[in-house]
Motif scaffolding. Structure first.
Motif, short mmCIF file in Angstrom:
data_model
loop_
_atom_site.label_atom_id
_atom_site.label_comp_id
_atom_site.label_asym_id
_atom_site.label_seq_id
_atom_site.Cartn_x
_atom_site.Cartn_y
_atom_site.Cartn_z
N CYS A 21 40.18 35.23 36.08
CA CYS A 21 39.15 35.49 37.09
C CYS A 21 37.83 35.68 36.35
O CYS A 21 37.64 36.67 35.65
CB CYS A 21 39.49 36.72 37.90
SG CYS A 21 38.23 37.18 39.12
N TRP A 35 43.93 42.52 40.79
CA TRP A 35 44.60 41.34 41.34
C TRP A 35 45.43 41.79 42.54
O TRP A 35 46.15 42.81 42.46
CB TRP A 35 45.51 40.69 40.30
CG TRP A 35 44.76 39.95 39.24
CD1 TRP A 35 44.41 40.40 38.00
CD2 TRP A 35 44.27 38.60 39.33
NE1 TRP A 35 43.72 39.44 37.32
CE2 TRP A 35 43.64 38.31 38.12
CE3 TRP A 35 44.32 37.61 40.32
CZ2 TRP A 35 43.03 37.08 37.85
CZ3 TRP A 35 43.72 36.39 40.06
CH2 TRP A 35 43.09 36.13 38.84
N CYS A 94 41.64 37.72 43.01
CA CYS A 94 41.03 38.73 42.16
C CYS A 94 40.01 39.50 43.00
O CYS A 94 39.46 39.00 43.97
CB CYS A 94 40.40 38.13 40.92
SG CYS A 94 39.14 36.89 41.20
#
Length: 118
Positions: A21, A35, A94
Protein backbone atom coordinates in the motif's frame (compact mmCIF):
# COMPACT_ATOMS: atom_id res chain seq x y z
CA UNK A 1 -4.11 11.16 1.63
CA UNK A 2 -4.20 8.74 -1.28
CA UNK A 3 -3.61 5.02 -0.89
CA UNK A 4 -2.78 2.61 -3.71
CA UNK A 5 -2.98 -1.07 -2.87
CA UNK A 6 -1.55 -3.89 -4.94
CA UNK A 7 -0.27 -7.44 -4.72
CA UNK A 8 -3.43 -9.50 -4.64
CA UNK A 9 -3.98 -12.54 -6.79
CA UNK A 10 -4.84 -16.20 -6.95
CA UNK A 11 -2.83 -18.57 -4.80
CA UNK A 12 -3.19 -22.14 -3.62
CA UNK A 13 -3.86 -22.92 0.02
CA UNK A 14 -0.62 -22.88 1.97
CA UNK A 15 0.91 -20.31 -0.34
CA UNK A 16 2.00 -16.75 0.26
CA UNK A 17 1.30 -13.26 -1.03
CA UNK A 18 2.58 -9.83 -0.13
CA UNK A 19 0.29 -6.85 -0.37
CA UNK A 20 1.64 -3.33 -0.72
CA UNK A 21 0.00 0.00 0.00
CA UNK A 22 1.74 3.13 -1.25
CA UNK A 23 0.65 6.35 0.41
CA UNK A 24 0.88 9.89 -0.86
CA UNK A 25 -0.31 13.28 0.30
CA UNK A 26 -0.34 14.57 3.88
CA UNK A 27 0.80 11.36 5.51
CA UNK A 28 2.88 12.84 8.33
CA UNK A 29 -0.26 13.22 10.44
CA UNK A 30 -1.36 9.62 10.02
CA UNK A 31 -1.51 7.79 13.36
CA UNK A 32 -2.48 4.27 12.33
CA UNK A 33 -2.04 2.22 9.17
CA UNK A 34 -3.97 -0.95 8.63
CA UNK A 35 -5.22 -3.70 6.42
CA UNK A 36 -8.86 -4.73 6.36
CA UNK A 37 -10.68 -7.33 4.33
CA UNK A 38 -14.19 -8.03 3.19
CA UNK A 39 -15.36 -11.43 2.04
CA UNK A 40 -18.53 -11.88 -0.03
CA UNK A 41 -21.60 -11.47 2.12
CA UNK A 42 -19.60 -10.42 5.17
CA UNK A 43 -18.74 -7.16 6.86
CA UNK A 44 -15.37 -5.56 6.48
CA UNK A 45 -13.03 -6.67 9.26
CA UNK A 46 -9.67 -5.54 10.51
CA UNK A 47 -6.74 -7.79 9.67
CA UNK A 48 -3.74 -5.94 11.07
CA UNK A 49 -2.78 -2.45 12.17
CA UNK A 50 0.45 -0.61 12.89
CA UNK A 51 0.67 2.74 14.61
CA UNK A 52 3.09 5.56 13.94
CA UNK A 53 4.96 4.50 17.09
CA UNK A 54 5.21 0.91 15.86
CA UNK A 55 2.53 -0.82 17.91
CA UNK A 56 1.12 -3.77 15.96
CA UNK A 57 -2.10 -5.69 16.36
CA UNK A 58 -3.49 -8.66 14.47
CA UNK A 59 -6.85 -10.31 14.19
CA UNK A 60 -6.79 -13.66 15.95
CA UNK A 61 -7.52 -15.43 12.68
CA UNK A 62 -4.24 -14.27 11.10
CA UNK A 63 -1.84 -14.26 14.04
CA UNK A 64 1.38 -16.16 13.35
CA UNK A 65 0.59 -16.20 9.61
CA UNK A 66 0.44 -12.55 8.56
CA UNK A 67 2.96 -9.78 9.17
CA UNK A 68 2.33 -6.07 8.79
CA UNK A 69 5.27 -3.74 8.29
CA UNK A 70 6.00 -0.21 7.20
CA UNK A 71 8.76 1.34 5.11
CA UNK A 72 8.79 5.02 5.97
CA UNK A 73 11.30 5.87 3.27
CA UNK A 74 9.03 4.37 0.61
CA UNK A 75 5.76 5.54 2.24
CA UNK A 76 4.59 1.96 1.94
CA UNK A 77 2.81 -0.46 4.23
CA UNK A 78 3.07 -4.17 3.57
CA UNK A 79 1.09 -7.22 4.55
CA UNK A 80 3.01 -10.45 4.21
CA UNK A 81 0.55 -13.34 4.16
CA UNK A 82 1.81 -16.88 4.66
CA UNK A 83 0.06 -20.22 5.05
CA UNK A 84 -2.96 -18.84 3.29
CA UNK A 85 -6.31 -20.54 3.75
CA UNK A 86 -9.50 -20.46 1.72
CA UNK A 87 -11.02 -18.45 4.57
CA UNK A 88 -8.56 -15.65 3.73
CA UNK A 89 -10.27 -15.09 0.38
CA UNK A 90 -11.51 -11.51 0.34
CA UNK A 91 -10.93 -8.06 -1.02
CA UNK A 92 -8.17 -6.46 1.02
CA UNK A 93 -8.15 -2.75 1.71
CA UNK A 94 -5.43 -0.59 3.15
CA UNK A 95 -6.45 2.08 5.60
CA UNK A 96 -4.93 5.16 7.17
CA UNK A 97 -6.31 7.02 10.17
CA UNK A 98 -5.67 10.65 10.95
CA UNK A 99 -6.54 11.79 14.46
CA UNK A 100 -7.07 15.40 15.45
CA UNK A 101 -8.72 16.76 18.58
CA UNK A 102 -12.33 15.67 18.33
CA UNK A 103 -11.97 14.36 14.80
CA UNK A 104 -11.05 11.11 13.07
CA UNK A 105 -10.49 10.77 9.32
CA UNK A 106 -10.26 7.38 7.64
CA UNK A 107 -8.68 6.99 4.21
CA UNK A 108 -9.05 3.86 2.08
CA UNK A 109 -7.26 2.31 -0.83
CA UNK A 110 -9.17 0.82 -3.72
CA UNK A 111 -8.94 -2.80 -2.60
CA UNK A 112 -7.08 -5.76 -4.02
CA UNK A 113 -8.59 -9.21 -4.48
CA UNK A 114 -7.00 -12.19 -2.77
CA UNK A 115 -8.33 -15.59 -3.77
CA UNK A 116 -7.07 -18.75 -2.10
CA UNK A 117 -7.95 -22.01 -3.80
CA UNK A 118 -8.21 -25.17 -1.76
Amino acid sequence: VQLQASGGGLVQAGGSLRLSCVASGSILSIKTWGWYRQAPGKQREVVATITSSGTINYADSVKDRFTISRDNAENTVYLQMNSLKSADTAVYYCNAVRLRPGMRNDYWGQGTQVTVSS
